[in-house]
Design a protein around this motif. Structure first.
Motif, short mmCIF file in Angstrom:
data_model
loop_
_atom_site.label_atom_id
_atom_site.label_comp_id
_atom_site.label_asym_id
_atom_site.label_seq_id
_atom_site.Cartn_x
_atom_site.Cartn_y
_atom_site.Cartn_z
N SER A 253 0.80 -1.35 0.06
CA SER A 253 0.09 -0.23 -0.01
C SER A 253 0.93 1.38 -0.02
O SER A 253 0.18 2.34 -0.18
N LEU A 254 1.98 1.22 0.26
CA LEU A 254 3.13 2.27 0.03
C LEU A 254 3.59 2.62 -1.27
O LEU A 254 4.43 3.61 -1.49
N VAL A 255 3.33 1.44 -2.28
CA VAL A 255 4.12 1.66 -3.43
C VAL A 255 3.33 3.03 -4.25
O VAL A 255 2.25 2.74 -4.23
N HIS A 300 -2.63 2.96 4.99
CA HIS A 300 -1.62 4.01 4.66
C HIS A 300 -2.48 4.69 3.49
O HIS A 300 -1.93 5.56 2.59
N GLY A 301 -3.59 5.26 3.96
CA GLY A 301 -4.61 6.02 3.21
C GLY A 301 -5.16 5.52 1.99
O GLY A 301 -5.92 6.25 1.18
N ILE A 302 -4.81 4.30 1.47
CA ILE A 302 -5.25 3.76 0.41
C ILE A 302 -6.30 2.61 0.60
O ILE A 302 -6.34 1.70 1.27
N PRO A 303 -7.62 2.93 -0.18
CA PRO A 303 -8.69 2.03 -0.10
C PRO A 303 -8.23 0.66 -0.03
O PRO A 303 -7.66 0.33 -1.32
N ALA A 304 -8.59 -0.34 0.54
CA ALA A 304 -8.21 -1.53 0.40
C ALA A 304 -9.26 -2.68 1.02
O ALA A 304 -9.86 -2.03 2.10
#
Ligand code: MN
Ligand code: MG
Length: 350
Positions: A253-255, A300-304
């Motif tokens: 999710s950090l990429v 990390h702020g990314i919808p998952a």
């Protein structure tokens, strides 16, 4: 971005896009427990299809993806594998029963789980060939027999990614073509788990290395957004620098460039109530890791989203895209899951 009717969208034009995800279906096509030989209303794509139909009805723009571990897990899956040769000789082109169902449900794309490799690469090639939708995997490579490390391999065994041109309606009802990039990953451990099927034929690269390699290429090729279909689970102890992690969604999710994630493999459900999350989501004192937002469904702020097992849950990611500075940008994303009713729920309701 493609321009519809020669019209460049106005600044701040907003498009809502919903991504629906199933995962670890494990050949649960019917709502039936073959091991106990009785109906089980908490599983089965036949029932997930109703959740999908409602989720599609609510919004103008949706995409449906499957995140792998599809063909193995029930006696139906075993039967299809054992009878594969005979079924292939049948009338018409070979279509695996699970793929037949997914073709009818109108899936847009899918990725491979580790269990897709259980019956060998040849059957898997035919499973993929029967799909009316693309399969993506970016980290399985041909073993060219040159003694190369996975990092040195250059020829992907599968389509690493696709960019789907999706005609979407904005909030004012105008059409725009949005270029949705989809990329897939599988745990490198398949080389151990299915060594007999894979050794000498393929090599598997670290999920994170593959993501760092391919996502920028997708952006270069014009993807307005990138969704990673990652057949990998959550493990808060895994860092970006750890090689070959089985459960790599946390660092994935950090990429940079990944806008949304569907994940898999551990059969957990995410987002979920805090007390339902296991230790992998928590620090040593039992606190939820700070980069996880359960209400928004982000890592990390990314919808998952992780849609459990057997079609029992449907993953829903809602993205809001805005046209800014000449391109579409994801400005907000949330995720949630919908669950099939268990029998006791249904009884309580009636
Ligand atoms: Mn699985
Ligand atoms: Mg798996």
């Amino acid at each position: 971005m493609n321009i519809v009717n020669g019209m460049i969208p106005d600044n701040n034009t907003t498009v809502s896009l919903r991504i629906l995800s199933t995962t670890d279906v494990h050949a649960c096509l019917m709502d039936y427990d073959y091991y106990r030989d009785q109906p089980d209303p908490s599983i089965g794509l036949v029932r997930t299809a109703a959740l999908i139909a409602s989720a599609r009805d609510e919004v103008p723009n949706t995409l449906l993806v499957d995140n792998g571990d599809l063909i193995q897990g029930t006696p139906l899956g075993t039967y299809a594998a054992k009878k594969y040769a005979a079924m292939k000789q049948g009338k018409g082109p070979y279509v695996h029963p699970a793929i037949r169902v997914m073709n009818a449900m109108g899936y847009d794309a899918a990725t491979l789980g580790n269990h897709e490799f259980n019956y060998g690469l040849d059957m898997l090639d035919d499973v993929i060939a029967g799909a009316d939708f693309p399969y993506v995997n970016a980290n399985v490579y041909f073993d060219e027999g040159l003694g190369l490390e996975p990092e040195e391999c250059g020829r992907n065994r599968y389509k690493p990614y696709v960019i789907l041109d999706k005609r979407c309606l904005d909030d004012a009802g105008q059409a725009h073509d949005i270029r949705i990039g989809l990329i897939g990953f599988v745990p490198p451990q398949i080389m151990d788990w299915d060594q007999a099927n894979l050794e000498g034929r393929v090599k598997v690269k670290d999920i994170l290395l593959s993501a760092l390699e391919w996502v920028p290429k997708m952006k270069e090729e014009g993807a307005d957004l990138v969704v990673a279909l990652a057949h990998t689970g959550f493990d808060g102890k895994v860092a970006l620098t750890d090689g070959n992690a089985e459960n790599a969604v946390y660092p994935l999710s950090l990429v940079p460039g990944i806008d949304a994630l569907t994940f898999s493999h551990t059969h957990h459900v995410f987002p979920a109530d805090r007390h339902l999350l296991d230790a992998s989501f928590k620090d040593e004192s039992g606190e939820l890791l700070p980069d996880i937002h359960l209400e928004k469904g982000t890592i990390h702020g990314i919808p998952a989203v992780q849609a459990g097992f057997g079609g029992g849950h449907l993953g829903v990611i809602d993205l809001s895209l805005q046209f800014r500075q000449g391109r579409w940008q994801v400005v907000e994303g949330t995720s949630s899951v919908r669950r099939l009713e268990k029998e006791e729920d249904a009884e309580r309701d009636t």
